[in-house]
Design an enzyme around this catalytic site. Structure first.
Site, PDB file in Angstrom:
ATOM      1  N   HIS A  56     -16.314   1.660   7.298  1.00  0.00           N
ATOM      2  CA  HIS A  56     -15.914   0.589   6.389  1.00  0.00           C
ATOM      3  C   HIS A  56     -14.962  -0.346   7.119  1.00  0.00           C
ATOM      4  O   HIS A  56     -14.029   0.087   7.802  1.00  0.00           O
ATOM      5  CB  HIS A  56     -15.247   1.173   5.146  1.00  0.00           C
ATOM      6  CG  HIS A  56     -14.636   0.126   4.279  1.00  0.00           C
ATOM      7  ND1 HIS A  56     -15.328  -0.994   3.887  1.00  0.00           N
ATOM      8  CD2 HIS A  56     -13.388   0.011   3.746  1.00  0.00           C
ATOM      9  CE1 HIS A  56     -14.538  -1.753   3.149  1.00  0.00           C
ATOM     10  NE2 HIS A  56     -13.362  -1.166   3.050  1.00  0.00           N
TER      11      HIS A  56
ATOM     12  N   ASN B  63     -12.847  -7.777   4.872  1.00  0.00           N
ATOM     13  CA  ASN B  63     -13.237  -6.590   4.110  1.00  0.00           C
ATOM     14  C   ASN B  63     -14.174  -7.016   2.984  1.00  0.00           C
ATOM     15  O   ASN B  63     -13.760  -7.705   2.058  1.00  0.00           O
ATOM     16  CB  ASN B  63     -11.963  -5.930   3.554  1.00  0.00           C
ATOM     17  CG  ASN B  63     -12.249  -4.706   2.703  1.00  0.00           C
ATOM     18  OD1 ASN B  63     -13.385  -4.431   2.339  1.00  0.00           O
ATOM     19  ND2 ASN B  63     -11.191  -3.977   2.378  1.00  0.00           N
TER      20      ASN B  63
ATOM     21  N   CYS C 107     -14.936   0.445  -2.091  1.00  0.00           N
ATOM     22  CA  CYS C 107     -15.408   0.344  -0.699  1.00  0.00           C
ATOM     23  C   CYS C 107     -16.288   1.520  -0.297  1.00  0.00           C
ATOM     24  O   CYS C 107     -16.976   1.450   0.726  1.00  0.00           O
ATOM     25  CB  CYS C 107     -14.228   0.234   0.250  1.00  0.00           C
ATOM     26  SG  CYS C 107     -13.171  -1.151  -0.151  1.00  0.00           S
TER      27      CYS C 107
HETATM   28  N1  ACO Z   1       1.216 -12.783   6.307  1.00  0.00           N
HETATM   29  C1  ACO Z   1       2.450 -12.600   6.815  1.00  0.00           C
HETATM   30  N2  ACO Z   1       3.231 -11.556   6.489  1.00  0.00           N
HETATM   31  C2  ACO Z   1       2.743 -10.671   5.622  1.00  0.00           C
HETATM   32  C3  ACO Z   1       1.455 -10.802   5.051  1.00  0.00           C
HETATM   33  C4  ACO Z   1       0.677 -11.913   5.429  1.00  0.00           C
HETATM   34  N3  ACO Z   1      -0.559 -12.131   4.951  1.00  0.00           N
HETATM   35  N4  ACO Z   1       1.233  -9.762   4.224  1.00  0.00           N
HETATM   36  C5  ACO Z   1       2.342  -8.993   4.265  1.00  0.00           C
HETATM   37  N5  ACO Z   1       3.248  -9.537   5.090  1.00  0.00           N
HETATM   38  C6  ACO Z   1       4.576  -9.031   5.433  1.00  0.00           C
HETATM   39  C7  ACO Z   1       5.117  -8.085   4.397  1.00  0.00           C
HETATM   40  O1  ACO Z   1       5.763  -8.807   3.366  1.00  0.00           O
HETATM   41  C8  ACO Z   1       6.098  -7.269   5.214  1.00  0.00           C
HETATM   42  O2  ACO Z   1       7.282  -7.995   5.383  1.00  0.00           O
HETATM   43  P1  ACO Z   1       8.710  -7.234   5.374  1.00  0.00           P
HETATM   44  O3  ACO Z   1       8.655  -6.297   6.545  1.00  0.00           O
HETATM   45  O4  ACO Z   1       9.687  -8.347   5.513  1.00  0.00           O
HETATM   46  O5  ACO Z   1       8.768  -6.513   4.072  1.00  0.00           O
HETATM   47  C9  ACO Z   1       5.420  -7.167   6.586  1.00  0.00           C
HETATM   48  O6  ACO Z   1       4.442  -8.237   6.623  1.00  0.00           O
HETATM   49  C10 ACO Z   1       4.711  -5.851   6.812  1.00  0.00           C
HETATM   50  O7  ACO Z   1       3.946  -5.516   5.655  1.00  0.00           O
HETATM   51  P2  ACO Z   1       3.089  -4.221   5.557  1.00  0.00           P
HETATM   52  O8  ACO Z   1       2.441  -4.149   4.217  1.00  0.00           O
HETATM   53  O9  ACO Z   1       3.905  -3.032   5.997  1.00  0.00           O
HETATM   54  O10 ACO Z   1       2.002  -4.517   6.683  1.00  0.00           O
HETATM   55  P3  ACO Z   1       0.925  -3.553   7.277  1.00  0.00           P
HETATM   56  O11 ACO Z   1       1.074  -3.484   8.736  1.00  0.00           O
HETATM   57  O12 ACO Z   1       0.832  -2.257   6.514  1.00  0.00           O
HETATM   58  O13 ACO Z   1      -0.416  -4.357   6.993  1.00  0.00           O
HETATM   59  C11 ACO Z   1      -2.282  -4.330   5.464  1.00  0.00           C
HETATM   60  C12 ACO Z   1      -0.798  -4.657   5.659  1.00  0.00           C
HETATM   61  C13 ACO Z   1      -3.084  -5.203   6.364  1.00  0.00           C
HETATM   62  C14 ACO Z   1      -2.652  -4.581   4.007  1.00  0.00           C
HETATM   63  C15 ACO Z   1      -2.532  -2.842   5.819  1.00  0.00           C
HETATM   64  O14 ACO Z   1      -1.564  -2.038   5.198  1.00  0.00           O
HETATM   65  C16 ACO Z   1      -3.915  -2.326   5.425  1.00  0.00           C
HETATM   66  O15 ACO Z   1      -4.911  -2.694   6.017  1.00  0.00           O
HETATM   67  N6  ACO Z   1      -3.973  -1.412   4.447  1.00  0.00           N
HETATM   68  C17 ACO Z   1      -5.213  -0.714   4.100  1.00  0.00           C
HETATM   69  C18 ACO Z   1      -6.191  -1.566   3.372  1.00  0.00           C
HETATM   70  C19 ACO Z   1      -7.393  -0.724   3.018  1.00  0.00           C
HETATM   71  O16 ACO Z   1      -7.835   0.130   3.771  1.00  0.00           O
HETATM   72  N7  ACO Z   1      -7.952  -0.890   1.852  1.00  0.00           N
HETATM   73  C20 ACO Z   1      -9.006   0.040   1.470  1.00  0.00           C
HETATM   74  C21 ACO Z   1     -10.198  -0.570   1.093  1.00  0.00           C
HETATM   75  S1  ACO Z   1     -10.012  -1.974   0.037  1.00  0.00           S
HETATM   76  C22 ACO Z   1     -10.897  -1.648  -1.411  1.00  0.00           C
HETATM   77  O17 ACO Z   1     -11.230  -0.520  -1.742  1.00  0.00           O
HETATM   78  C23 ACO Z   1     -11.210  -2.823  -2.302  1.00  0.00           C
END
Ligand code: ACO
Length: 330
Positions: free
Chosen positions: A255, A286, A116
């Protein structure tokens, strides 16, 4: 004493595939809801390239628009830098395929892989080539077909990504358009965001396919935490190198990974508001290396970014890698 040469962005273009995949569509594919995706990420829909549409095609479409915007012909282009982690193939580079498709007869080119953060790495390479005097007209492209490396059975990642491309033209300028660039990597956390198979470490095999190793793997929560702190630091470094403060900035083009990350970084940098942050991840998700030039080009095209505006660009991605740049749209 020779006069210092400056580089500026003089044209911008973008392309997204017409096919839209909505959150409602994803509800039928994995156990998720529109409400979860919107509130946790800010994404409503994303674009998915056709089976026969590749990163080089999207790059070429964005590049054509950027060249038209800069009033240049393909024959004027001397260098093509393509940031992508989803090249058409391992080699030849996507830049070679774009060179041929454009008919950029005088250009050399290569791909940069920095997930990214790739576009800001490529922008730095473009600016350096111009400032050194070796190149007069460069194309800098960020493009991805992430749908090809997304595990469509994993709700943890498949709701996040989309396809698209953005491109800019860089040329010499009398005043500095590229006001600063700050880049960094840290391979110690390579395993929180990576694509394990397809390289020499884990070549394609029946096992690698069965184990879904050809898809993006991400520890979302860990990535989120590092992303916010690192992006704030990269922004501060880029501002300091430009001799500016956050108050001098007209637009923030970050980003587009998660609306909560964009808001947190914008709030921590300045007056607590998010008004100057350009956001399009609600429509595209993304798009990795494409996200910054895509958002920048849209904002130029719709007139939000005006002549004389100063833009703070900040990226974070797999590597880990990050970058910040301050650009003035002359
Ligand atoms: N739908 C429903 N529930 C979901 C989903 C989904 N699509 N995905 C995860 N959950 C659930 C999880 O299983 C978890 O359930 P649990 O509490 O029973 O265990 C709950 O939702 C919370 O999960 P988290 O992973 O803690 O959710 P979070 O609020 O952190 O959001 C996300 C996840 C969106 C991935 C976030 O962490 C994020 O944006 N991370 C950064 C991504 C990023 O910046 N990437 C960098 C660039 S990408 C690249 O370089 C290619």
């Amino acid at each position: 004493m020779s006069q210092k040469r400056y580089a500026a962005i003089t044209g911008a273009g973008h392309y997204v595939p017409p096919n839209v995949l909505t959150n409602a569509d994803l509800e039928t594919m994995v156990e998720t809801t529109d409400e979860w995706i919107r509130t946790r990420t800010g994404i409503r829909e994303r674009r998915i390239a056709a089976p026969d549409e590749f990163t080089s095609h999207m790059s070429t479409a964005a590049a054509r628009q950027a060249l038209a915007n800069a009033k240049l012909a393909p024959e004027d282009v001397e260098a093509i830098f393509v940031a992508t982690c989803t090249p058409d193939m391992i080699f030849p580079s996507t830049a070679c395929l774009v060179q041929a498709a454009l008919g950029a007869k005088r250009a050399y080119g290569y791909d940069l892989s920095s997930a990214c953060s790739g576009f800001l790495m490529a922008l730095d390479a473009g600016a350096t080539a111009i400032e050194s005097g070796r190149v007069q007209n460069a194309l800098v492209i960020g493009a991805e077909k992430l749908s090809a490396v997304t595990d469509w059975t994993s709700r943890d990642t498949c709701v996040l990504f989309g396809d698209g491309a953005g491109a800019v033209v860089m040329q010499p300028s009398e005043r500095p358009g590229m006001r600063s660039s700050y880049l960094g990597v840290d391979g110690h956390q390579a395993d929180i965001l990576f694509l394990p198979a397809g390289g020499c470490r884990l070549p394609a095999s029946e096992k690698s396919v069965q184990e879904h190793q050809h898809f993006i793997q991400m520890a979302g929560r860990e990535t989120f935490k590092v992303a916010v702190n690192t992006m704030v630091g990269a922004a501060q470094q880029a501002l300091a190198r430009a001799g500016l403060t956050e108050a001098d900035i007209d637009w923030m083009v970050f980003h587009q990974a998660n609306k909560r990350i964009i808001d947190a970084v914008a709030q921590r940098l300045g007056d607590g508001t998010t008004d100057r942050a350009i956001v399009n991840l609600d429509r595209y998700g993304n798009t990795s290396a494409a996200s910054i030039p895509l958002a920048f080009s849209e904002a130029v095209a719709d007139g939000r970014i005006q002549s004389g505006n100063k833009i703070l660009m900040v990226a974070f991605g797999g590597g880990l890698s990050w970058g910040g740049a301050v650009v003035e749209w002359l």
